[in-house]
Design an enzyme around this catalytic site. Structure first.
Site, PDB file in Angstrom:
ATOM      1  N   SER A  71       0.837  -1.194   0.000  1.00  0.00           N
ATOM      2  CA  SER A  71       0.000   0.000   0.000  1.00  0.00           C
ATOM      3  C   SER A  71       0.882   1.258   0.000  1.00  0.00           C
ATOM      4  CB  SER A  71      -0.962  -0.044   1.184  1.00  0.00           C
ATOM      5  OG  SER A  71      -1.964   0.933   1.063  1.00  0.00           O
TER       6      SER A  71
ATOM      7  N   ASP B 160      -9.647  -4.088  -5.550  1.00  0.00           N
ATOM      8  CA  ASP B 160      -8.982  -2.937  -4.931  1.00  0.00           C
ATOM      9  C   ASP B 160      -9.232  -1.701  -5.786  1.00  0.00           C
ATOM     10  OD1 ASP B 160      -7.288  -1.095  -3.755  1.00  0.00           O
ATOM     11  OD2 ASP B 160      -5.480  -2.314  -3.966  1.00  0.00           O
TER      12      ASP B 160
ATOM     13  N   HIS C 197      -7.971  -4.839  -1.239  1.00  0.00           N
ATOM     14  CA  HIS C 197      -6.792  -4.127  -0.745  1.00  0.00           C
ATOM     15  C   HIS C 197      -6.430  -4.638   0.657  1.00  0.00           C
ATOM     16  CE1 HIS C 197      -4.013  -0.720  -0.868  1.00  0.00           C
ATOM     17  NE2 HIS C 197      -4.242  -0.604   0.420  1.00  0.00           N
TER      18      HIS C 197
END
Length: 307
Positions: A153, A251, A281
């Site tokens: 991320s 995501d 995600h």
């Protein structure tokens, strides 16, 4: 495919977030409360906390040694958390699995976070630790061969940016970059990528939450048009290290990662883009215990070892 049923069940059981503005202190405490006791974590040969001196100041790191050996390849890992969450503790299990599966000595970086630390503090910490690792290879038992950077991320943002910084400095010690569902474009125009609309709601991370979650970082001085903030803005990707870009089907940020992979390939950078079906995600941090997703660590190992 639809969202994996075990992920869907976990998301359905989660309470609604409290109303009002995001509270970094409370959210961090909530994350830390779910960290496993040390006795229940994946055992390794050695795990050591250290403080690393860098040009930006002292940076806490945690070094994971998978087994006793004469030398090791190195992997410097940057945790995710929208630049204000995450820590050495919340991502300890990720670092342990990376070390165990790859056989590399992993250096996890406890970089400074927004809003307390303004941009580019966290990025400077990450780059400083990579430079320290290369310069103190003998201290780390580095084999002088593999030095990978990895992040999930927002940690993927840092990994991509650090790889670019090293290249621009003429430093070619980084041999691999591993970007796990990376946040690579902090311009949150919802029409920029199809995945922002396709995966807008119902998959955990929601498109409407991207801007407020990243606001602490952007409000600290991070400019979305700066390639060190949004690596997709970098005009020339030539010469960057080989990359593994892992994305999740559900995501909102899926397409920016896959676009980055295509752009790397277009200029001759060896790249593998691997989309995990049914995942959302954060699946490496939260759901890699599911067999379909545990294989991500083997894929990373195969990538860094050229298999």
């Amino acid at each position: 495919m639809s969202l994996h049923p075990q992920i869907a069940a976990a998301l359905a059981s989660m309470p609604a977030p409290p109303p009002g503005p995001l509270d970094p202190v409370a959210m961090r405490a909530g994350e830390e409360a779910h960290v496993l006791p040390v006795a229940e974590r994946l055992p390794l040969h050695a795990v050591q906390d250290r403080t690393v001196p860098t040009p930006a100041g002292d940076v806490p790191v945690r070094i994971y040694t998978p087994a006793e050996a004469d030398s090791y390849g190195l992997l410097v890992y940057f945790h995710g958390g929208a630049f204000f969450l995450g820590s050495l503790e919340t991502h300890d299990h990720v670092a342990r699995n990376l070390a165990a599966e790859t056989g590399l000595r992993v250096v996890s970086v406890g970089y400074r976070r927004a809003p307390e630390a303004a941009f580019p503090a966290g990025l400077q910490d990450c780059y400083g630790v990579v430079r320290w690792a290369a310069e103190h290879g003998a201290d780390l038992g580095w084999d002088g061969d593999t030095l990978a950077v990895a992040g999930d991320s927002s940690g993927g943002t840092f990994a991509a940016a650090v790889a670019a910084m090293a290249h621009d400095d003429g430093n070619d010690t980084i041999t691999h970059q591993v970007l796990l569902y990376p946040s690579l474009d902090l311009d949150f125009d919802v029409d920029r990528y199809a995945s922002l609309r396709e995966n807008a709601e119902g998959y955990g991370l929601e498109t409407a939450g991207l801007k407020p979650f990243n606001a602490f970082y952007l409000d600290s001085g991070a400019d979305p048009d700066d390639p060190l903030v949004s690596p997709t803005k970098r005009a020339d990707l030539t010469g960057l290290p080989p990359a593994l870009v892992v994305t999740a089907e559900h995501d909102p940020m899926r397409d920016e990662g896959e676009l980055y992979g295509r752009r790397l390939a277009d200029v001759g950078v060896p790249v593998t883009v691997s989309r995990y079906a049914g995942a959302g995600h954060g699946f490496v941090q939260h759901f890699s215990w599911i067999p379909e997703y545990a294989r991500v660590y083997r894929e990373i190992a195969d990538f860094v070892h050229g298999r």
